[in-house]
Write a protein that holds these residues in place. Sequence first.
Motif, PDB file in Angstrom:
ATOM      1  N   SER A 104       0.773  -1.264   0.088  1.00  0.00           N
ATOM      2  CA  SER A 104      -0.065   0.003   0.063  1.00  0.00           C
ATOM      3  C   SER A 104       0.784   1.429  -0.040  1.00  0.00           C
ATOM      4  CB  SER A 104      -0.884   0.138   1.246  1.00  0.00           C
ATOM      5  OG  SER A 104      -1.811  -1.017   1.289  1.00  0.00           O
ATOM      6  N   ASP A 108      -2.758   1.914  -7.427  1.00  0.00           N
ATOM      7  CA  ASP A 108      -2.893   0.589  -7.052  1.00  0.00           C
ATOM      8  C   ASP A 108      -1.828  -0.415  -7.590  1.00  0.00           C
ATOM      9  OD1 ASP A 108      -5.052   1.447  -5.484  1.00  0.00           O
ATOM     10  OD2 ASP A 108      -6.645   0.636  -6.746  1.00  0.00           O
ATOM     11  N   GLY A 146      -2.916   4.200  -2.232  1.00  0.00           N
ATOM     12  CA  GLY A 146      -2.740   3.179  -3.284  1.00  0.00           C
ATOM     13  C   GLY A 146      -2.906   1.678  -2.476  1.00  0.00           C
ATOM     14  N   ARG A 162      -4.660  -4.888  -5.471  1.00  0.00           N
ATOM     15  CA  ARG A 162      -5.918  -5.402  -5.839  1.00  0.00           C
ATOM     16  C   ARG A 162      -6.025  -6.730  -5.676  1.00  0.00           C
ATOM     17  NH1 ARG A 162      -7.847  -1.550 -11.212  1.00  0.00           N
ATOM     18  NH2 ARG A 162      -7.340   0.262 -10.206  1.00  0.00           N
TER      19      ARG A 162
END
Length: 334
Positions: free
Chosen positions: A141, A208, A155, A158
């Motif tokens: 992250s 991300d 961010g 995923r």
Amino acid sequence: MRILAIESSCDDTGAAVLDGPEQILSNIISSQFDVHARYGGIVPELASRCHIEAIWPVVQEALSAAGTSLDEIDLIAATRGPGLVGSLLVGFTFAKALALVRQIPCVGVDHMAGHLLSVFLEDNHPRFPYIALVVSGGNTSLFKVDNPTRFQRIGRTRDDAAGEAFDKVAKLLELGYPGGPVISDLARDGDPTAFAFPRAWLDEDSLDFSFSGLKTSVVNQVHRLKQKEVPLPVPDICASFQEAVVEVLVEKTIRAAKRYDCSTVVLGGGVASNPRLRSLMAERSDREDMKLFVPAPLFCTDNAAMIGLAGYHLFQAGHTVTPDTDAYSRSPLM
């Protein structure tokens, strides 16, 4: 203020004693590596049981190494989450019970906050605000850190975390667990351009991450080579895979710093110990005239000292827990 800190979010039992927010008197870590290595990953139930066995001896060792006793402890800080719930409950419940008996305050620390602030355990400190990349087996992250208690996530991954991808590729190549260190070592003798593994940049403006496609690409490449019945060029695979991960981590971190007009970048989390990530981040930061701060490897991996530091700032902000405060498996920061 003398702080006793406890960390038990995953498979390491940690205890530390700090005198104030930055002076570390002791920092003890009991690893469960030998317990989980045979299974190729962490077994949650075994982790919980090991924490139960280790928690009090580790705390005692931390107190002894610090030359202090419970009578001199003013605050107890313990990881409240995220992590494996069974593991968290051992350390957090122990901390609350000890604080209740000793009649001293207790704070529940978010593990991510510990990583975001761990660089302050070093002598060379960044200034706020800064962009922080936390990258480990369970998290990948980006954060904008405004002060010791205010963090904005900008961010996240995923799918697989970067460290998780390292472990899965290592398992595929039969390199053992944990995968990060062994892949990093083998990559030194490999060619990072040998295989054109994909970089998942996602949307043009996205901060991300995604490593699932990269992992699948490595799996497919290994299967193709095995079908040809040729020896696997393991160092080349490791180097090419590592470069694909590191390049995305670095570029997106630099992109975030530019977007939020921050001239300071900080690394945290276990994968921040990766030499290639450190060197490439240093190169890019220098090229962009940004300052880079990276904790020593000891403070990148899970440790109680960073929990004590974050706990101090939480206490100063007026945050304490009660005996019925619960742990959590997913961080509100994520």
